[in-house]
Design a protein around this motif. Structure first.
Motif, PDB file in Angstrom:
ATOM      1  N   SER A 198     -62.258  29.378  35.012  1.00 25.58           N
ATOM      2  CA  SER A 198     -62.857  29.019  36.156  1.00 25.58           C
ATOM      3  C   SER A 198     -62.607  27.840  36.943  1.00 25.58           C
ATOM      4  O   SER A 198     -61.852  26.952  36.498  1.00 25.58           O
ATOM      5  CB  SER A 198     -64.480  28.901  36.008  1.00 25.58           C
ATOM      6  N   ARG A 200     -63.794  25.136  40.115  1.00 22.41           N
ATOM      7  CA  ARG A 200     -64.826  24.618  40.972  1.00 22.41           C
ATOM      8  C   ARG A 200     -63.736  23.610  41.867  1.00 22.41           C
ATOM      9  O   ARG A 200     -63.455  22.565  41.330  1.00 22.41           O
ATOM     10  CB  ARG A 200     -65.771  23.898  40.365  1.00 22.41           C
ATOM     11  N   ALA A 376     -58.187  30.273  44.295  1.00 22.04           N
ATOM     12  CA  ALA A 376     -59.685  30.051  43.766  1.00 22.04           C
ATOM     13  C   ALA A 376     -59.910  28.708  44.402  1.00 22.04           C
ATOM     14  O   ALA A 376     -61.052  28.339  44.720  1.00 22.04           O
ATOM     15  CB  ALA A 376     -59.628  30.091  42.247  1.00 22.04           C
ATOM     16  N   SER A 380     -63.322  28.225  46.401  1.00 27.21           N
ATOM     17  CA  SER A 380     -64.283  27.345  45.991  1.00 27.21           C
ATOM     18  C   SER A 380     -64.804  26.537  46.713  1.00 27.21           C
ATOM     19  O   SER A 380     -65.900  26.248  47.075  1.00 27.21           O
ATOM     20  CB  SER A 380     -63.806  26.861  44.620  1.00 27.21           C
ATOM     21  N   ARG A 385     -68.734  27.036  45.649  1.00 26.19           N
ATOM     22  CA  ARG A 385     -69.143  27.522  44.599  1.00 26.19           C
ATOM     23  C   ARG A 385     -67.937  27.823  43.124  1.00 26.19           C
ATOM     24  O   ARG A 385     -66.999  27.723  43.679  1.00 26.19           O
ATOM     25  CB  ARG A 385     -69.719  28.976  44.511  1.00 26.19           C
ATOM     26  N   GLU A 386     -68.533  28.031  41.812  1.00 30.66           N
ATOM     27  CA  GLU A 386     -67.353  27.963  40.965  1.00 30.66           C
ATOM     28  C   GLU A 386     -66.829  29.394  41.011  1.00 30.66           C
ATOM     29  O   GLU A 386     -67.546  30.235  41.250  1.00 30.66           O
ATOM     30  CB  GLU A 386     -67.904  27.563  39.571  1.00 30.66           C
ATOM     31  N   ILE A 387     -65.405  29.511  40.896  1.00 30.91           N
ATOM     32  CA  ILE A 387     -64.989  31.060  40.905  1.00 30.91           C
ATOM     33  C   ILE A 387     -64.340  31.152  39.376  1.00 30.91           C
ATOM     34  O   ILE A 387     -63.873  30.444  38.738  1.00 30.91           O
ATOM     35  CB  ILE A 387     -63.749  30.809  41.796  1.00 30.91           C
TER      36      ILE A 387
END
Ligand SMILES: NC(=O)c1ccc[n+]([C@@H]2O[C@H](COP(=O)([O-])OP(=O)(O)OC[C@H]3O[C@@H](n4cnc5c(N)ncnc54)[C@H](O)[C@@H]3O)[C@@H](O)[C@H]2O)c1
Length: 399
Positions: A198, A200, A376, A380, A385-387
């Motif tokens: 992930s 952010r 991302a 993000s 937001r977190e991807i």
């Protein structure tokens, strides 16, 4: 026995090419046979420097029977079409970073190479640098326990070098996310084993006269449980080469008294004048000087700023001269003698793939996964937001 030569054609005779000249002209495994660029002055300089065949288009270069592999150093927006032209003509390709401007384009490039069984390598990126590769080897050996965390930090004057208009327009691949993050993300992914889970991030556009991302911070988690923090600023204030013994990204010594020169040289320049300034300084231009100067001093390993990889038993810090290992009770420095040829690792990878059938590390899937992280970072930041990522890949077996 002398190594077989790669008959190389160059697509795009600009700044990236001039940074590869010390590699391409020093490596006996490379024969430069042709070059393509729409700028006549670049073609003229190319013929005078290398004697290769000049072409006006990349299509013509790829169709040239003398060319066996193509180094694609055109602006990003052409990478996909150029890589497809190389593959269509049965030519291997090294494509400069960033691989392409969308995941769809990256996928098309991978498919084109796979269909024609040609090799596709994305580079140069700083994850080819020996100190980064050595850090990966030590992490993978398990000698210091599991990797827990990576911190990477780079501060440069990136945004204040003379630019083409599209280099300052994010929609066309401008700014530091497309141009600089691929290096830093590649380094961190290599050391972390490749599979990011992930992202952010927050990006910064701080100069109203240059409205593209000039800075970012990103927090990455890996499938392994490790995590990483990446910071970049191209706003020409602090220079993280100060943390690298004033050895520049190129591996050459930097003169810290030249502080502020990048911004000063653009102070009274705008729009078309900036492009003219870039062209004049570019390969074949009236003010062209080979990067690093005509007489080269010792060239240490290239780098992309400060990086610390923390394992359970030690912190590892790759540097232009080698690697510092900070253990529990003692620290030791592992020397990495200066490279014989800068960026030789890029040629090693292509040569080994063509002539020995070795798997490539910096192939299409690897680079597409790096681009997924870069996309991302933008997404993000935009959506706060977190991807979650879905196209990540590890290192090929045996590497
Ligand atoms: N790995 C690195 O260290 C590094 C450094 C600089 C640039 N790059 C990458 O290299 C690529 C080129 O960047 P640059 O800084 O050299 O840009 P540049 O503008 O200096 O050079 C691009 C060259 O391509 C030529 N060109 C433009 N359109 C073309 C076309 N359709 N066909 C053939 N040639 C064409 C231009 O005339 C120019 O000579 C970018 O993708 C950039 O990210 C990588």
């Amino acid at each position: 026995m002398a190594a077989r030569k790669i008959r190389l054609g160059i697509a795009g005779l600009g700044r990236a090419f001039s940074l590869m000249v010390p590699t391409l002209s020093a490596d006996p495994r490379v024969e430069i046979v042709a070059g393509a660029d729409p700028r006549p002055e670049a073609r003229q300089q190319f013929v005078s420097d290398f004697g290769g065949r000049p072409h006006e288009t990349v299509e013509a270069l790829c169709a040239d029977p003398a060319v066996e592999a193509v180094y694609i150093s055109t602006p990003h927006q052409f990478h996909r079409a150029n890589a497809e032209a190389a593959a269509r003509n049965g030519k291997h390709a090294i494509v400069e970073k960033p691989m392409a401007l969308s995941m769809v384009d990256c996928e098309a490039m991978i498919e084109a190479a796979s269909k024609t069984k040609t090799h596709l390598i994305i580079g140069h990126s700083h994850s080819f640098d020996r100190p980064i590769a050595r850090t990966r080897e030590l992490v993978a050996s398990g000698a210091f326990g599991h990797l827990q965390m990576i911190n990477a930090m780079q501060y440069t004057d990136f945004l204040y070098r003379p630019r083409r208009a599209e280099e300052l327009d994010t929609a066309q691949g401008g700014g530091v996310i497309f141009n600089q993050a691929p290096h830093q993300v590649d380094n961190v992914r290599l050391i972390g084993g490749g599979r990011v889970k992930s992202v952010r991030a927050q990006t910064g556009i701080w100069d109203p006269a240059r409205r593209t991302e000039g800075a970012y911070s990103a927090f990455l988690t890996f499938e392994s449980g490790a995590f990483a923090s990446l910071t970049y600023s191209g706003y020409a204030h602090f220079d993280s080469d100060e943390f690298c013994d004033w050895i520049a990204e190129s591996g050459l010594r930097k003169d810290p008294t030249r502080y502020g020169e990048a911004r000063a040289s653009l102070r009274n320049v705008s729009g078309a004048d900036e492009l003219a300034l870039k062209q004049a300084r570019n390969y074949g231009g009236a003010g062209y000087a080979p990067p690093g100067g005509a007489v080269e001093a010792t060239r240490w390993h290239q780098h992309f700023g400060l990086l610390v990889a923390s394992c359970e038993g030690a912190d590892l810090r790759p540097q232009p001269h080698g690697l510092m290992i900070y253990g529990h009770e003692e620290r030791r420095f592992e020397d990495l003698p200066p490279p014989r040829i800068p960026r030789v690792e890029v040629i090693d990878e292509l040569h080994d793939a063509i002539f020995d059938g070795r798997p490539v590390l910096h192939g299409g899937e690897w680079a597409m996964a790096t681009m997924e992280v870069c996309f991302a970072i933008l997404e993000s930041s935009k959506g706060a937001r977190e991807i979650q990522l879905h196209h990540q890949t590890g290192l090929p077996a045996g590497l």
